[in-house]
Motif scaffolding. Sequence first.
Motif, PDB file in Angstrom:
ATOM      1  N   PRO A  48      21.032   3.146 -25.156  1.00 54.58           N
ATOM      2  CA  PRO A  48      19.576   2.012 -24.745  1.00 54.58           C
ATOM      3  C   PRO A  48      18.760   2.611 -26.420  1.00 54.58           C
ATOM      4  CG  PRO A  48      19.222   2.984 -22.959  1.00 54.58           C
ATOM      5  CD  PRO A  48      20.438   3.771 -23.251  1.00 54.58           C
ATOM      6  N   ASN A  49      19.090   3.413 -27.033  1.00 56.10           N
ATOM      7  CA  ASN A  49      17.944   3.965 -28.320  1.00 56.10           C
ATOM      8  C   ASN A  49      19.108   3.160 -29.424  1.00 56.10           C
ATOM      9  OD1 ASN A  49      15.912   4.757 -27.208  1.00 56.10           O
ATOM     10  ND2 ASN A  49      16.769   6.494 -26.680  1.00 56.10           N
ATOM     11  N   THR A  50      20.403   2.733 -29.079  1.00 58.82           N
ATOM     12  CA  THR A  50      21.122   1.861 -30.171  1.00 58.82           C
ATOM     13  C   THR A  50      21.842   3.291 -30.721  1.00 58.82           C
ATOM     14  OG1 THR A  50      19.617   1.549 -32.290  1.00 58.82           O
ATOM     15  CG2 THR A  50      19.597  -0.560 -30.324  1.00 58.82           C
ATOM     16  N   TYR A  51      22.521   4.455 -30.388  1.00 60.50           N
ATOM     17  CA  TYR A  51      22.834   5.154 -30.844  1.00 60.50           C
ATOM     18  C   TYR A  51      24.978   4.533 -30.231  1.00 60.50           C
ATOM     19  CZ  TYR A  51      25.361   9.675 -31.489  1.00 60.50           C
ATOM     20  OH  TYR A  51      26.838  10.391 -31.879  1.00 60.50           O
ATOM     21  N   LEU A  52      25.154   5.489 -31.659  1.00 59.43           N
ATOM     22  CA  LEU A  52      26.963   4.388 -31.406  1.00 59.43           C
ATOM     23  C   LEU A  52      27.380   5.297 -30.763  1.00 59.43           C
ATOM     24  CD1 LEU A  52      26.416   1.499 -34.511  1.00 59.43           C
ATOM     25  CD2 LEU A  52      26.656   0.979 -31.691  1.00 59.43           C
ATOM     26  N   PHE A  53      28.305   4.695 -30.396  1.00 56.41           N
ATOM     27  CA  PHE A  53      29.390   6.287 -29.900  1.00 56.41           C
ATOM     28  C   PHE A  53      30.854   5.468 -30.171  1.00 56.41           C
ATOM     29  CE2 PHE A  53      26.280   6.575 -26.220  1.00 56.41           C
ATOM     30  CZ  PHE A  53      26.154   8.105 -26.280  1.00 56.41           C
ATOM     31  N   VAL A  57      33.614  -0.429 -36.044  1.00 53.52           N
ATOM     32  CA  VAL A  57      33.928   0.127 -38.184  1.00 53.52           C
ATOM     33  C   VAL A  57      33.644   1.230 -38.128  1.00 53.52           C
ATOM     34  CG1 VAL A  57      32.264   0.225 -40.101  1.00 53.52           C
ATOM     35  CG2 VAL A  57      32.718  -2.639 -38.709  1.00 53.52           C
ATOM     36  N   HIS A  58      34.140   2.755 -38.460  1.00 55.08           N
ATOM     37  CA  HIS A  58      33.907   4.114 -38.107  1.00 55.08           C
ATOM     38  C   HIS A  58      32.505   4.455 -38.567  1.00 55.08           C
ATOM     39  CE1 HIS A  58      38.083   4.333 -36.834  1.00 55.08           C
ATOM     40  NE2 HIS A  58      37.508   3.313 -35.831  1.00 55.08           N
ATOM     41  N   LYS A  63      25.710   7.172 -35.564  1.00 55.92           N
ATOM     42  CA  LYS A  63      24.310   6.320 -35.714  1.00 55.92           C
ATOM     43  C   LYS A  63      23.123   5.753 -35.438  1.00 55.92           C
ATOM     44  CE  LYS A  63      26.328   6.110 -40.516  1.00 55.92           C
ATOM     45  NZ  LYS A  63      27.006   5.398 -41.990  1.00 55.92           N
ATOM     46  N   THR A  64      21.955   5.120 -35.256  1.00 55.83           N
ATOM     47  CA  THR A  64      21.284   4.448 -34.642  1.00 55.83           C
ATOM     48  C   THR A  64      21.317   2.953 -35.161  1.00 55.83           C
ATOM     49  OG1 THR A  64      19.116   5.061 -35.384  1.00 55.83           O
ATOM     50  CG2 THR A  64      20.284   5.902 -32.795  1.00 55.83           C
TER      51      THR A  64
END
Length: 194
Positions: A48-53, A57-58, A63-64
């Motif tokens: 929900p905080n836009t941290y990308l799992f 695009v590797h 990153k958020t």
Amino acid sequence: VGCYVASPDIKEMLENPNDKALQEKLQQYTDTYCKNRPDIEGLYLADPNTYLFTHTVHDMVGKTFKSGDDLTKLQEMLLGSHELINRGVALSPTTNTLVLSMMVPIYNDSDILIGFVGIAVKLDSLVKNLNAYEVSGFDNAFYALVNTANNQYISTADSSLNGAMIEDESFLNVLDDWKKSGAKQMNFKDSEGI
């Protein structure tokens, strides 16, 4: 995007955010899912905080991508839905092309938002695919994506109209009636009855 979201690993990743093996497995799943889909500009899983799992695009993984008011607005949008959210057409910061941006919020068993899947579909591919469909009985049928806020063509089979303001008076009247109705779709015949 429904098939992608249906993977049980999606929810498990969001509930176990430090599981690196699962993250690698999901990144591989993301890559495989998009491998033969040139129409997908980007696909990702985020908290929900836009941290990308995961991300197609590797370099974006780990990153958020939202903060401050933009993050708050996104979270409010996600919390307001349990279904696919169509965010409309946007200019992709990754490829600088027009994309149709959509998100699917993911909730845990206690109905708490734990993340979301985001997808961006290349607009030119979408319009090309839509216009390839034949509509029985409508020889002149075509699809057009329009910005209903300012009555401007976004994309249509006649590329010379892309970005132009809609001038057809009957189309403008239909748009006005549609806006007033609150309906989600509309049908239209131009001034020539087509």
